[in-house]
Design an enzyme around this catalytic site. Structure first.
Site, PDB file in Angstrom:
ATOM      1  N   GLY A 101      29.973  83.134  62.323  1.00 39.97           N
ATOM      2  CA  GLY A 101      29.123  84.215  62.268  1.00 39.97           C
ATOM      3  C   GLY A 101      28.585  84.711  63.737  1.00 39.97           C
ATOM      4  N   ASN A 129      33.051  82.735  51.111  1.00 41.35           N
ATOM      5  CA  ASN A 129      31.594  82.862  51.486  1.00 41.35           C
ATOM      6  C   ASN A 129      31.283  83.144  52.889  1.00 41.35           C
ATOM      7  OD1 ASN A 129      32.138  80.204  52.555  1.00 41.35           O
ATOM      8  ND2 ASN A 129      31.065  79.149  50.878  1.00 41.35           N
ATOM      9  N   HIS A 132      30.118  87.598  54.349  1.00 41.58           N
ATOM     10  CA  HIS A 132      29.305  88.344  54.514  1.00 41.58           C
ATOM     11  C   HIS A 132      28.527  88.453  55.914  1.00 41.58           C
ATOM     12  CE1 HIS A 132      26.658  84.862  54.732  1.00 41.58           C
ATOM     13  NE2 HIS A 132      25.569  85.391  54.762  1.00 41.58           N
ATOM     14  N   LYS A 146      40.757  80.258  60.700  1.00 37.15           N
ATOM     15  CA  LYS A 146      39.908  81.050  61.218  1.00 37.15           C
ATOM     16  C   LYS A 146      40.439  81.588  62.881  1.00 37.15           C
ATOM     17  CE  LYS A 146      35.538  79.985  59.216  1.00 37.15           C
ATOM     18  NZ  LYS A 146      34.021  79.566  59.378  1.00 37.15           N
ATOM     19  N   ASP A 190      27.116  75.644  65.399  1.00 42.96           N
ATOM     20  CA  ASP A 190      26.027  75.437  64.585  1.00 42.96           C
ATOM     21  C   ASP A 190      25.485  73.963  64.305  1.00 42.96           C
ATOM     22  OD1 ASP A 190      27.603  74.424  62.775  1.00 42.96           O
ATOM     23  OD2 ASP A 190      27.312  75.503  61.342  1.00 42.96           O
ATOM     24  N   CYS A 234      18.281  69.627  79.887  1.00 46.43           N
ATOM     25  CA  CYS A 234      17.198  69.788  80.554  1.00 46.43           C
ATOM     26  C   CYS A 234      15.914  70.051  79.609  1.00 46.43           C
ATOM     27  CB  CYS A 234      17.171  70.748  81.519  1.00 46.43           C
ATOM     28  SG  CYS A 234      18.225  70.303  83.031  1.00 46.43           S
ATOM     29  N   CYS A 248      23.785  76.563  58.750  1.00 42.97           N
ATOM     30  CA  CYS A 248      23.922  77.956  57.649  1.00 42.97           C
ATOM     31  C   CYS A 248      24.333  77.733  56.457  1.00 42.97           C
ATOM     32  CB  CYS A 248      24.732  78.958  58.254  1.00 42.97           C
ATOM     33  SG  CYS A 248      24.102  79.724  59.877  1.00 42.97           S
ATOM     34  N   CYS A 309      22.480  66.679  84.677  1.00 43.42           N
ATOM     35  CA  CYS A 309      22.723  67.512  85.996  1.00 43.42           C
ATOM     36  C   CYS A 309      21.669  67.277  86.995  1.00 43.42           C
ATOM     37  CB  CYS A 309      22.669  69.053  85.445  1.00 43.42           C
ATOM     38  SG  CYS A 309      20.690  69.538  84.744  1.00 43.42           S
ATOM     39  N   CYS A 422      22.622  67.205  43.143  1.00 38.96           N
ATOM     40  CA  CYS A 422      22.428  68.095  43.999  1.00 38.96           C
ATOM     41  C   CYS A 422      23.455  69.114  44.519  1.00 38.96           C
ATOM     42  CB  CYS A 422      21.897  67.670  45.365  1.00 38.96           C
ATOM     43  SG  CYS A 422      22.940  66.777  46.321  1.00 38.96           S
TER      44      CYS A 422
END
EC number: 2.7.7.80
Length: 464
Positions: A101, A129, A132, A146, A190, A234, A248, A309, A422
């Protein structure tokens, strides 16, 4: 009748003659056009040979070709961008991690605007799916990597740039080698382990990182590790709790939200590559889609105590390769099934189908959120979301008593049984753990959830 037949024959004959003449005329036109082009080429060659240099392409100090000038003319017309910005852009290289996305719009705009070298890394395949929100892909590429789909789209927009394809997952074993080949890194992933891993790698390699995130109706954007600015650690030295980390695919997202953030990631990348404008370093852009509001907040600067860092950091390339980011964040790099329960506490979707066929007394508990339950559900199921299970156990007890004609015991609840479902079989395992700890010893998880039901029992059952 005869005259009509004769008339028809005459018409057909005349039509064929006209078609033949048309073909001859078209052939003659093509021949003359070719001769004209040859004549123009000879005249140009003769003119150049005679020293008429005004007819050749001029040698331009900035090095842009006539085609490049025409292709990028609308950018060249910008006083703040101009030739210098475009030249810098053409010399730059960018790696986009994730072709989903966020990566979709970022890749399209980076390819279109003329980034010289564009790398794409993703291990996943295109699914229905995705359509969209992952606008770089088309239905024709469903089931294909992809990276292949995204690379084809980028090349179709701009065939003059170099596009590198990495059909693999980014891991500590390959990250240093891949990221080292690019000037700027775009994080379009993500999940927390990827964010920490990519940021740490950018610190080790001295690469600026354009980081974006989008979930639900909100998004955010910043630039890490640029001009002395902070890295991801940080700001977040300790990983957030797993309950606060969602993908998502679990929580949902309005397609245009990652589109907005992905476009802004492309913009920040262009600013970094072209040396034009002020990148979002030490600042974060927050986007609220519902109110159509964007605001920019100041974020803390680089921490001298940062383990990666910071001034006294001992974090090096070997440390990076050995670091377990999934263990550190307690979050998987890739969404997959959990395995929290022993085999005797679980049944397959096919086994549950047999229970239905035998009409055995049971309660089917669906622990998905209520808005998931409204999308689709199995018949005669009781919906108590996992988050509310502790406070709504009395509803399960009542359902068991009703199924067992009042003989169910809240202490053991051995008969009838409780089967928990579920979406994918992860939350149901957590629910069974809690139920068994609470005395519901007959509680069992349906392996793979509703997705397994659709795959193994009822192919007409909707998935989402």
């Amino acid at each position: 009748m005869m005259s009509n037949g004769g008339d028809s024959s005459e018409i057909v004959r005349e039509l064929e003659e006209l078609k033949l003449k048309k073909a001859e005329i078209e052939h003659r036109i093509s021949t003359l056009e070719a001769k004209l082009q040859d004549t123009a080429a000879v005249e140009l060659y003769d003119a150049v040979s005679n020293g008429d240099s005004y007819l050749t392409a001029p040698e331009l100090e900035h090095g842009l070709s006539p085609d490049q000038i025409y292709r990028y003319s609308r950018q060249l017309l910008l006083p703040s961008f101009a030739v210098e910005g475009q030249s810098n852009l053409l010399k730059s290289s960018v790696l986009v991690i994730g072709a989903g996305g966020l990566g979709s719009p970022a890749l399209l705009y980076l390819a279109a605007c003329g980034v010289g070298q564009l790398g794409i890394i993703d291990h996943d395949v295109v699914e229905l799916n995705n359509m969209h929100r992952q606008i770089i892909h088309t239905e024709a590429f469903i089931g294909h990597p992809k990276v292949k789909s995204a690379a084809a789209a980028c090349r179709s927009i701009n065939s003059t740039i170099k596009v590198d394809e990495y059909v693999e997952a980014l891991r500590t074993s390959n990250a240093l080698e891949i990221l080292s080949q690019y000037d700027i890194i775009v994080d379009a992933t993500d999940n927390p382990p990827s964010r920490y891993m990519i940021s740490d790698c950018c610190v080790l390699l001295g690469k600026p990182l354009v980081s974006g995130a989008a979930l639900g109706m909100e998004g955010q954007l910043t630039v890490y590790n640029h001009n002395g600015g902070p890295c991801y650690r940080c700001l977040f030295p300790t990983p957030p709790p797993t309950s606060a980390c969602q993908r998502c695919s679990d929580s949902g997202v309005l397609g245009v939200v990652p589109g907005v953030i992905g476009c802004l990631q492309a913009l920040e990348t262009i600013k970094l590559a072209s040396l034009v404008g002020e990148p979002l370093s030490e600042r974060m852009l927050l986007f609220d889609a519902l109110s159509a509001r964007m605001r920019i907040v100041k974020i803390r600067g680089r921490s001298s105590q940062c383990t990666v860092c910071g001034d006294n950091s001992s974090f090096n390339k070997q440390t990076f390769k050995d670091f377990d980011y999934e263990d550190f964040t307690q979050f998987p790099l890739f969404a997959g099934p959990l395995n929290l329960l022993p085999a005797e506490s679980r049944i397959s979707s096919k086994e549950f189908k047999e229970i239905l066929q035998k009409k055995e007394q049971h309660v089917l508990l669906d622990v998905r959120p209520s808005h998931h339950y409204k999308i689709v559900s199995l018949p005669d199921s009781l919906n108590i979301p996992l988050a509310n299970l502790e406070t709504r156990l009395n509803e399960l007890t009542s359902a068991l008593k009703e199924k067992g004609n009042g003989h169910a015991n809240t202490e053991s609840c051995t008969n009838p049984s409780v089967f928990v479902v579920c979406r994918r079989g992860n939350d149901s395992q957590r629910a069974v753990q809690y139920l068994r700890e609470s005395g519901f010893d007959s509680a069992k998880d349906i392996i793979g959830g509703l997705e397994a039901w659709a795959a193994n029992v009822n192919p007409n059952f909707p998935t989402y």
